[in-house]
Design a protein around this motif. Structure first.
Motif, PDB file in Angstrom:
ATOM      1  N   VAL A 186       0.795  -1.295  -0.041  1.00 36.47           N
ATOM      2  CA  VAL A 186      -0.099  -0.092   0.018  1.00 36.47           C
ATOM      3  C   VAL A 186       0.948   1.198   0.072  1.00 36.47           C
ATOM      4  CG1 VAL A 186      -1.825   1.248   1.164  1.00 36.47           C
ATOM      5  CG2 VAL A 186      -1.641  -1.233   1.210  1.00 36.47           C
ATOM      6  N   ALA A 187       1.115   1.995  -1.155  1.00 35.44           N
ATOM      7  CA  ALA A 187       1.936   3.112  -1.214  1.00 35.44           C
ATOM      8  C   ALA A 187       1.142   4.352  -1.575  1.00 35.44           C
ATOM      9  CB  ALA A 187       2.900   2.765  -2.435  1.00 35.44           C
ATOM     10  N   ILE A 188      -0.139   4.133  -0.846  1.00 36.76           N
ATOM     11  CA  ILE A 188      -1.029   5.559  -0.945  1.00 36.76           C
ATOM     12  C   ILE A 188      -0.216   6.857  -0.530  1.00 36.76           C
ATOM     13  CG2 ILE A 188      -3.052   6.706  -0.775  1.00 36.76           C
ATOM     14  CD1 ILE A 188      -4.232   3.828  -0.271  1.00 36.76           C
ATOM     15  N   GLY A 189      -0.043   7.851  -1.291  1.00 35.91           N
ATOM     16  CA  GLY A 189       0.556   9.055  -1.120  1.00 35.91           C
ATOM     17  C   GLY A 189       0.218   9.941   0.078  1.00 35.91           C
ATOM     18  N   ASP A 190      -0.461  11.087  -0.056  1.00 37.78           N
ATOM     19  CA  ASP A 190      -0.818  11.846   1.186  1.00 37.78           C
ATOM     20  C   ASP A 190      -2.118  11.481   1.934  1.00 37.78           C
ATOM     21  OD1 ASP A 190       1.381  13.290   0.625  1.00 37.78           O
ATOM     22  OD2 ASP A 190       0.857  14.628  -0.972  1.00 37.78           O
TER      23      ASP A 190
END
Length: 222
Positions: free
Chosen positions: A72-76
């Motif tokens: 899970v590399a979701i940003g902000d």
């Protein structure tokens, strides 16, 4: 049998992971809400889909339960990161790695069952800081909150001296686990091994001890 991965969030961090896993021949499902980002990875990942991963129904539809390891590399969007991780956990994903924005985010992720939490910006900052201190510090890898492993190039302070002479374990509380000489690697080196200029030492220890070791033996005076 090839392992299957999914990368959720195709920003710089997620995109980089997707690139590297694909390059290594892994099956990768690339997921993002942004159509442009998904299109960018259509010819890189095994599959690339536009999806809202905070929706359990959507996750089931894209076959996420067949994936071995989800990153899970979701940003902000911290809320989306947490909800996605929670959904993945409830769906029984074997391994979940999540990018954290800060320490509070990490605490929540660990409470809801994330297997591994990473701080790419913080960790890269530490590695760069160590390399800035001296050209002889080649790499710095955090093993836990207070222990690390470093890769250092021997300079004039260590050159011509044996491990028993340097007495790194007694003096600094660190252990030299390997020495690289040219292309050869000496694992668990004998205390009588003499360090030569340019040798690379792999050293493990607590951050406090490694800091003392670096300041006293690694950073050469100009």
């Amino acid at each position: 049998m090839k392992r299957e991965f999914a990368v959720i969030g195709l920003g710089r961090f997620g995109g980089s992971i997707c690139h590297e896993l694909s390059k290594e021949g892994m099956d990768v499902l690339a997921i993002d809400l942004d159509e442009d980002k998904v299109n960018e990875f259509k010819n890189i990942a095994s599959h690339a889909v536009i999806a809202d991963t905070t929706d359990e129904k959507v996750l089931k539809e894209i076959g996420i339960r067949n994936i071995d390891h989800v990153i899970v590399a979701i940003g902000d969007n911290i809320q989306a990161s947490i909800l996605t991780t929670l959904m993945l956990k409830e769906l029984g994903i074997k391994k979940i790695t999540v990018k954290a924005q800060n320490d509070y985010h990490e605490k929540v992720l660990r409470k809801i069952g994330a297997d591994q939490v990473v701080h790419p910006e913080r960790d890269m900052g530490k590695r760069i800081a160590h390399s800035i201190i001296s050209n002889n510090i080649l790499d710095h890898l955090e093993l836990s909150d207070d222990h690390s492993i470093v890769e250092v190039k021997a300079g004039k302070k260590m050159s011509g001296r044996s491990l028993i002479d340097l007495d790194i374990r007694a003096q600094y509380g660190c252990n030299v686990v390997a020495i690289k000489k040219d292309k050869e690697i000496n694992v668990s080196p004998m205390a009588t091994v003499v360090i030569e200029d340019g040798d690379v030492l792999i050293v493990i220890g607590s951050d406090i001890d490694i800091s003392r070791f670096e300041k006293n033996l690694v950073v050469d005076d100009d």
